[in-house]
Structures are given as structure tokens and as C-alpha cells.
Motif scaffolding. Structure first.
Motif, PDB file in Angstrom:
ATOM      1  N   LEU A  96     104.173  63.823 176.494  1.00 58.34           N
ATOM      2  CA  LEU A  96     103.403  62.847 175.723  1.00 58.34           C
ATOM      3  C   LEU A  96     103.038  61.666 176.612  1.00 58.34           C
ATOM      4  O   LEU A  96     103.848  61.239 177.442  1.00 58.34           O
ATOM      5  CB  LEU A  96     104.215  62.335 174.530  1.00 58.34           C
ATOM      6  CG  LEU A  96     104.444  63.351 173.414  1.00 58.34           C
ATOM      7  CD1 LEU A  96     105.692  63.020 172.637  1.00 58.34           C
ATOM      8  CD2 LEU A  96     103.238  63.399 172.497  1.00 58.34           C
ATOM      9  N   SER A  97     101.831  61.153 176.420  1.00 59.45           N
ATOM     10  CA  SER A  97     101.352  59.992 177.176  1.00 59.45           C
ATOM     11  C   SER A  97     100.662  59.038 176.220  1.00 59.45           C
ATOM     12  O   SER A  97      99.910  59.475 175.349  1.00 59.45           O
ATOM     13  CB  SER A  97     100.332  60.410 178.241  1.00 59.45           C
ATOM     14  OG  SER A  97     100.836  61.422 179.060  1.00 59.45           O
ATOM     15  N   VAL A  98     100.917  57.756 176.407  1.00 54.87           N
ATOM     16  CA  VAL A  98     100.209  56.717 175.650  1.00 54.87           C
ATOM     17  C   VAL A  98      99.393  55.916 176.654  1.00 54.87           C
ATOM     18  O   VAL A  98      99.945  55.287 177.559  1.00 54.87           O
ATOM     19  CB  VAL A  98     101.183  55.806 174.878  1.00 54.87           C
ATOM     20  CG1 VAL A  98     100.418  54.676 174.180  1.00 54.87           C
ATOM     21  CG2 VAL A  98     102.000  56.611 173.872  1.00 54.87           C
ATOM     22  N   VAL A  99      98.074  55.965 176.491  1.00 58.62           N
ATOM     23  CA  VAL A  99      97.147  55.297 177.402  1.00 58.62           C
ATOM     24  C   VAL A  99      96.510  54.132 176.647  1.00 58.62           C
ATOM     25  O   VAL A  99      95.868  54.340 175.613  1.00 58.62           O
ATOM     26  CB  VAL A  99      96.063  56.272 177.912  1.00 58.62           C
ATOM     27  CG1 VAL A  99      95.137  55.578 178.894  1.00 58.62           C
ATOM     28  CG2 VAL A  99      96.706  57.510 178.541  1.00 58.62           C
ATOM     29  N   CYS A 100      96.679  52.922 177.157  1.00 55.85           N
ATOM     30  CA  CYS A 100      96.190  51.730 176.461  1.00 55.85           C
ATOM     31  C   CYS A 100      94.959  51.118 177.115  1.00 55.85           C
ATOM     32  O   CYS A 100      94.558  50.009 176.775  1.00 55.85           O
ATOM     33  CB  CYS A 100      97.310  50.707 176.329  1.00 55.85           C
ATOM     34  SG  CYS A 100      98.650  51.303 175.272  1.00 55.85           S
ATOM     35  N   SER A 101      94.349  51.829 178.045  1.00 49.85           N
ATOM     36  CA  SER A 101      93.088  51.395 178.638  1.00 49.85           C
ATOM     37  C   SER A 101      92.116  52.561 178.567  1.00 49.85           C
ATOM     38  O   SER A 101      92.285  53.560 179.272  1.00 49.85           O
ATOM     39  CB  SER A 101      93.288  50.970 180.094  1.00 49.85           C
ATOM     40  OG  SER A 101      92.035  50.741 180.706  1.00 49.85           O
TER      41      SER A 101
END
Length: 195
Positions: A96-101
């Protein structure tokens, strides 16, 4: 910009140091860390997939009205020593990855460090997740790294401080995981191992 895999099909020589150009020719799902290839098969266990599903659900619910995006494997993360992503140095596929850009997201994956990465251990990936990936994610500035250990029913949470993972927390069976980066993000542990 990063191009998808080439039509040439081969398998890596696991004793050789490889490049991104080599990676593009490989058949199947592979990670490339420090020139070393890591095969992403066989398929994970049912417990592994259940945990990934529970975490994905919790993250999607939390981030649905925020400007962060949640991705589940297979999703390539490209890390590069320079700003040149034509030939990145490393490619990983976190659970899982959370990308905020949004600027980091391309049709082929994510360019540079996501804000949060979660890996769920399996017997074949445990050493890589605790060593190679830990060092890689720390070096490239992944703000928070969770390692979920189904065998011991624990979750290790590492958060960057002054460029290294100095904040380390271990959550066990009945506790609730709390993010250091996203203060309002809480995930109850019992749900993760309910299968």
C-alpha cells in the motif's frame, strides 16, 4: 518520462547487478533495489491479502476527502538519485502507498517517495522489508513506513525525524495503530487479523 515495459522478454540473472533498462525487459512482476532483482511471485497468502484489503479500506475511508491518494499493489514506485526519472535507480511495489502530491502520479506509477508506505510481511519478503526496503524508504524520504507482521500479529511504525527513522513504535494484537504523520489516522489491530 518513464515508459512501460519493452516487448523483449527475459528473466534477470540474480547474481548480476541490473539497471532500470534491464528491469524494463523482464517478464512478470519484479522489484529492483540497489541493482538486485526481487521476484514478486508467487501470489501472497489469503491472510496477507485480507490484511491488505482491511488496511486499504481504512486508508480509503480516512483519505477520501483529502488530497492524498491510496494505491494497492501492483503499483510501481520509482526512486531516483537525480531528478531524472528516465532511468530511475530503484523500483518497488509496496503493498500500500499513500501519495499526497498529485504531481508524483503518472500512468506508470509514482515518481519519488510516497508519504506513507505499508508492507505486509510474508516469509519470502520479511528480510527485504526490514532491511533493503527500510533503508531505501528512509534514504528517499518516505515519511512513514509500516511493517505488518501477520505471524506475530504486530505492526511496526517508523517515522522520519531529521532524515532517519528515529520514531519507532510497535503495536500488538489489541492495540490501535496511530499514524505519526496523519495524527487522526487510527486503525484498530483486531480487524487486521480477524481471518
Amino acid at each position: 518520462m518513464i515508459r512501460r515495459r519493452l516487448n523483449i522478454v527475459s528473466n534477470p540473472d540474480e547474481k548480476k547487478i541490473h539497471t532500470f533498462q534491464d528491469w524494463q525487459t523482464w517478464d512478470g512482476a519484479w522489484e529492483l533495489i540497489n541493482g538486485k532483482p526481487y521476484n514478486m511471485s508467487p501470489a501472497p497468502s489469503s491472510l496477507h491479502q485480507f490484511i491488505v484489503g482491511e488496511l486499504h479500506f481504512a486508508l480509503r475511508a480516512f483519505f477520501q476527502n483529502q488530497s492524498c491518494y491510496v494505491f494497492v499493489a501492483p503499483f510501481d514506485i520509482f526512486f531516483s538519485e537525480s531528478e531524472n526519472y528516465e532511468s530511475p535507480d530503484h523500483v518497488t511495489q509496496p503493498d500500500l502507498s499513500v501519495v499526497c502530491s498529485k504531481d508524483q502520479i503518472t500512468k506508470n506509477g509514482c515518481l519519488g517517495a510516497p508519504t506513507l508506505i505499508i508492507e505486509v510481511l510474508s516469509p519470502s519478503t520479511a528480510l527485504k522489508d526490514f532491511n533493503e526496503k527500510f533503508n531505501l524508504y528512509q534514504k528517499y524520504g518516505v515519511q512513514e513506513y509500516w511493517i505488518v507482521d501477520p505471524g506475530n500479529q504486530t505492526v511496526h511504525v517508523y517515522s522520519l525525524q531529521d532524515g532517519s527513522y528515529q520514531i519507532r513504535q510497535l503495536y500488538t494484537e489489541q492495540e490501535t495503530i496511530q499514524s505519526n504523520v496523519f495524527k487522526e489516522l487510527h486503525v484498530p489491530m483486531p480487524h487486521l487479523f480477524a481471518l
